[in-house]
Every structure is written in C-alpha cells, then in structure tokens.
Design a protein around this motif. Structure first.
Motif, mmCIF file in Angstrom:
data_model
loop_
_atom_site.group_PDB
_atom_site.id
_atom_site.type_symbol
_atom_site.label_atom_id
_atom_site.label_comp_id
_atom_site.label_asym_id
_atom_site.label_seq_id
_atom_site.Cartn_x
_atom_site.Cartn_y
_atom_site.Cartn_z
ATOM 1 N N ALA A 112 0.817 -1.212 0.000
ATOM 2 C CA ALA A 112 0.000 0.000 0.000
ATOM 3 C C ALA A 112 0.853 1.265 0.000
ATOM 4 C CB ALA A 112 -0.938 0.002 1.209
ATOM 5 N N ILE A 113 2.091 1.170 0.503
ATOM 6 C CA ILE A 113 2.988 2.327 0.468
ATOM 7 C C ILE A 113 3.289 2.711 -0.975
ATOM 8 C CG2 ILE A 113 5.310 3.139 1.021
ATOM 9 C CD1 ILE A 113 5.185 1.448 3.564
ATOM 10 N N GLY A 114 3.533 1.718 -1.819
ATOM 11 C CA GLY A 114 3.781 1.997 -3.226
ATOM 12 C C GLY A 114 2.596 2.664 -3.898
ATOM 13 N N ALA A 155 0.523 0.930 8.890
ATOM 14 C CA ALA A 155 0.560 1.180 7.454
ATOM 15 C C ALA A 155 -0.111 -0.030 6.809
ATOM 16 C CB ALA A 155 1.978 1.355 6.946
ATOM 17 N N SER A 156 -1.403 0.089 6.626
ATOM 18 C CA SER A 156 -2.168 -1.014 6.051
ATOM 19 C C SER A 156 -2.028 -2.273 6.915
ATOM 20 C CB SER A 156 -1.705 -1.298 4.617
ATOM 21 O OG SER A 156 -2.489 -2.295 4.005
ATOM 22 N N ASN A 157 -2.321 -2.119 8.216
ATOM 23 C CA ASN A 157 -2.284 -3.227 9.176
ATOM 24 C C ASN A 157 -0.893 -3.832 9.336
ATOM 25 O OD1 ASN A 157 -5.026 -3.090 9.830
ATOM 26 N ND2 ASN A 157 -5.586 -4.338 8.058
ATOM 27 N N LEU A 173 4.239 8.490 8.223
ATOM 28 C CA LEU A 173 5.121 7.435 7.725
ATOM 29 C C LEU A 173 6.175 8.007 6.789
ATOM 30 C CD1 LEU A 173 4.401 3.878 6.645
ATOM 31 C CD2 LEU A 173 5.513 5.367 4.987
ATOM 32 N N PHE A 174 5.764 8.793 5.814
ATOM 33 C CA PHE A 174 6.732 9.299 4.846
ATOM 34 C C PHE A 174 7.702 10.291 5.482
ATOM 35 C CE2 PHE A 174 3.458 7.701 1.926
ATOM 36 C CZ PHE A 174 4.260 6.922 1.099
ATOM 37 N N ALA A 175 7.270 10.971 6.539
ATOM 38 C CA ALA A 175 8.185 11.877 7.240
ATOM 39 C C ALA A 175 9.374 11.120 7.813
ATOM 40 C CB ALA A 175 7.440 12.614 8.351
ATOM 41 N N GLY A 176 9.164 9.856 8.179
ATOM 42 C CA GLY A 176 10.233 9.049 8.738
ATOM 43 C C GLY A 176 11.297 8.655 7.735
ATOM 44 N N TYR A 177 11.036 8.894 6.442
ATOM 45 C CA TYR A 177 11.992 8.556 5.391
ATOM 46 C C TYR A 177 12.640 9.795 4.767
ATOM 47 C CZ TYR A 177 10.576 3.670 5.556
ATOM 48 O OH TYR A 177 10.340 2.379 5.965
ATOM 49 N N GLN A 218 0.072 7.488 -6.220
ATOM 50 C CA GLN A 218 -1.112 8.346 -6.283
ATOM 51 C C GLN A 218 -0.903 9.695 -5.590
ATOM 52 O OE1 GLN A 218 -4.434 6.032 -4.818
ATOM 53 N NE2 GLN A 218 -4.318 4.559 -6.509
ATOM 54 N N GLY A 219 0.337 9.979 -5.158
ATOM 55 C CA GLY A 219 0.643 11.277 -4.575
ATOM 56 C C GLY A 219 -0.034 11.542 -3.252
ATOM 57 N N LYS A 220 -0.160 10.503 -2.405
ATOM 58 C CA LYS A 220 -0.861 10.650 -1.134
ATOM 59 C C LYS A 220 0.071 10.876 0.057
ATOM 60 C CE LYS A 220 -4.837 7.801 -2.485
ATOM 61 N NZ LYS A 220 -5.681 6.622 -2.123
ATOM 62 N N GLN A 221 1.329 11.203 -0.202
ATOM 63 C CA GLN A 221 2.309 11.271 0.889
ATOM 64 C C GLN A 221 1.942 12.291 1.966
ATOM 65 O OE1 GLN A 221 2.926 11.231 -2.406
ATOM 66 N NE2 GLN A 221 5.016 10.568 -2.891
ATOM 67 N N ASN A 222 1.221 13.347 1.610
ATOM 68 C CA ASN A 222 0.891 14.385 2.583
ATOM 69 C C ASN A 222 -0.500 14.237 3.179
ATOM 70 O OD1 ASN A 222 3.375 15.820 2.416
ATOM 71 N ND2 ASN A 222 2.719 16.674 0.460
ATOM 72 N N GLU A 223 -1.212 13.173 2.831
ATOM 73 C CA GLU A 223 -2.497 12.938 3.465
ATOM 74 C C GLU A 223 -2.295 12.559 4.927
ATOM 75 O OE1 GLU A 223 -4.882 10.175 1.308
ATOM 76 O OE2 GLU A 223 -5.030 11.472 -0.477
ATOM 77 N N PRO A 224 -3.229 12.905 5.822
ATOM 78 C CA PRO A 224 -3.017 12.690 7.266
ATOM 79 C C PRO A 224 -2.632 11.266 7.636
ATOM 80 C CG PRO A 224 -4.927 14.081 6.907
ATOM 81 C CD PRO A 224 -4.490 13.626 5.546
ATOM 82 N N TYR A 225 -3.202 10.271 6.971
ATOM 83 C CA TYR A 225 -2.871 8.883 7.304
ATOM 84 C C TYR A 225 -1.419 8.568 6.966
ATOM 85 C CZ TYR A 225 -3.023 3.773 7.442
ATOM 86 O OH TYR A 225 -2.766 2.458 7.733
ATOM 87 N N TRP A 226 -0.944 9.067 5.821
ATOM 88 C CA TRP A 226 0.356 8.667 5.313
ATOM 89 C C TRP A 226 1.491 9.598 5.711
ATOM 90 C CZ3 TRP A 226 0.983 3.943 3.834
ATOM 91 C CH2 TRP A 226 -0.071 3.241 3.231
#
Length: 293
Positions: free
Chosen positions: A15-17, A280-282, A33-37, A22-30
């Motif tokens: 689901a990360i891929g 991240a997707s369970n 996670l992406f900030a950690g990378y 789909q450009g969802k890196q800044n959505e609240p759910y994601w």
C-alpha cells in the motif's frame, strides 16, 4: 576492490507503493510514515552507491507453490516491473549488474550456499517499494534509478524457510564475495520485509510494538543472538508474516563487524537513522540505516 559501505532495512508494504504512485504522501494517514523517510532520501542522495544488493521476497510473480527456491539470485542485466493484478507500477525498469551478480554467485556457491540463478525475473512490490521510499519515483517516461540493483529473493512464504542463523551466515558470504570482486564499486546491501504483521486468520492485524523494537535493538547490538530466534517466536510474537525479518539478517551479516574471523577489533556499525511507525495497512513499518565504522 568493491566494498559494502552500508546496510539499509525497511518494510515493503504494497500500500505504500500505491500511496506514492497516487501522490498521497501528505495525506493525514500517510504523512507520519513518509516523514520518517525524509532523512533517508537525503542520505541516499549524499551516499548514492554504484550497486544495491537488495534482499526481498517474491509475492507469487516469479515463483509459486509449483517452484519454491530458498535463495534466488537475479543475474540479468535488467528487471521489468511486475504486474501484481492492477497493472505494473509506473516505474522505470530496474537495471542489474550481471558481472557482479555472476561473481557473487560463483563465490557464494563455492562457500557452500546453494543459490538458484535467475537470468530473467520481474520484480514486485517487495523490491520496488523500498526503492520508492529511499529514492522517490523517478519521472516517467525516461526516468532511471540512481544505481544498479542485484535482487536476492528469499522464500519466507512457504515453510520450510531458512533460519536466521543461515541468513546471517549468507550475509557474511556475500560480503566476502563483494570484497573479492575486481572492480571499484560502492555497494549497499538492503534487507526488506517485516515487521510484525499478520494478514489472515483470527490474529489478522496483529502488531507487536514492544517485540519489534526489542528485535531491532538486538539486531544492531547482538546479531548472533537475534539470528538464534526460532521460527515459532516470529510467528507467535510478530505474526505469520513477521518471519520476513530473517531477510534483514542477510544484510546485517554483511556488515564489517561480522566479517570472519571475528577478531573483536571492528566496531559495531553506526546507526545513522532509525524509524518505527504503525499502522501502514495493518503492518508495522521499521526502518534502519547502518554504516560501517
């Protein structure tokens, strides 16, 4: 000579891929996670290797229950992106390094590890999600990954699967192989998959933060003890898919402090970055960057 300068460890949740594509890196759910990378993406730009030896598991794209290699080495000059049911991800073809792959095969097999050699493979999310997390998606069309990749598939789907001790020892053999290659190459080794998660059954959705973080502590500080973890502990504590963590031990085994004979003179690797996040997707997501001292 070629040399392994660092090891990188990350989960490869499919689901990360999708979120990246789909450009969802800044959505609240994601976003958390992406900030950690973010550190890792800059670190990759500053420490871009020539080759990444990437340890992952195939998800029924090359291998099924009809054919189950324990360790399968990608020796091709390129690897197309797999169609996992929704079409291939919009990513450039992964470029291999067949000369180094052939040398590693020769060396590792002569060190008594039986490898399946693959002169044609497609690569699925187990390999492409780590690339996206550490490098971002190259622009298409015409984009390229910033380094060549040698894939190593490990069977962690159908039992019997290799032990942690066997995986750690394979990493040591890979290091010896890389260092005997007659070429000036900067090589990183990546271990992917994990951490705690279970995708089916009564315990579907299992996450064990305490066990995951204790396992990370041991993998850095006492990898031999970590490698002695029996399979049943992974299943009980980290869920049925937690066994993917044995692939991280291949990368850990390739670090300088474990190069035989163990003299005790080489310092443990430096932890440049450590990150842990759920969900991240369970799935629990773990990430480490280790550099040789």
């Amino acid at each position: 000579m070629a040399r392994i300068t660092a090891s990188v460890y990350t989960s490869h949740v499919p689901a990360i891929g999708v979120a990246v594509d789909q450009g969802k890196q800044n959505e609240p759910y994601w976003q958390p996670l992406f900030a950690g990378y973010e550190f890792s993406k800059q670190w990759m730009q500053d420490n871009t290797p020539d080759v990444v030896f990437l340890v992952y598991n195939d998800h029924a794209t090359n291998f099924s229950l009809d054919l189950i290699p324990t360790f399968a080495l990608g020796c091709a000059d390129s690897f197309e992106i797999a169609d996992e049911g929704w079409g291939p991800r919009p990513l450039p073809t992964v470029q291999g390094h067949p000369e180094l792959a052939a040398h590693i095969a020769q060396s590792v097999i002569q060190q008594d590890f039986d490898l399946t050699l693959c002169n044609r493979m497609v690569v699925d999310h187990g390999l492409t999600v780590p690339l996206s997390l550490l490098c971002g998606n190259p622009p298409m069309p015409g984009g390229r990954w910033p380094f060549q990749v040698i894939p190593l598939h490990v069977n962690v789907v159908q039992y019997p699967v290799p032990s942690g001790a066997r995986c750690l020892a394979l990493g040591q053999a890979i290091r010896k192989a890389v260092e005997s290659f007659d070429g000036d190459l900067d090589v990183q080794i990546w271990g992917t998959g994990g951490m705690s998660h279970q995708l089916q059954g009564a315990r579907a959705g299992l996450i064990n933060r305490q066990w995951d973080n204790a396992w990370l502590d041991r993998m850095v500080a006492d990898p031999q003890a970590c490698a002695a973890t029996p399979h049943i502990d992974y299943v009980r504590e980290a869920g049925s898919e937690g066994i993917e963590l044995v692939m991280w031990l291949i990368a850990r085994g390739a670090m300088a402090d474990l190069a035989p004979p163990a003299s005790g003179k080489v310092a443990a690797p430096r932890v440049r970055h450590r990150f842990y996040h759920v969900p991240a997707s369970n799935t629990a997501v773990g990430h480490l960057i280790l550099e040789n001292d």
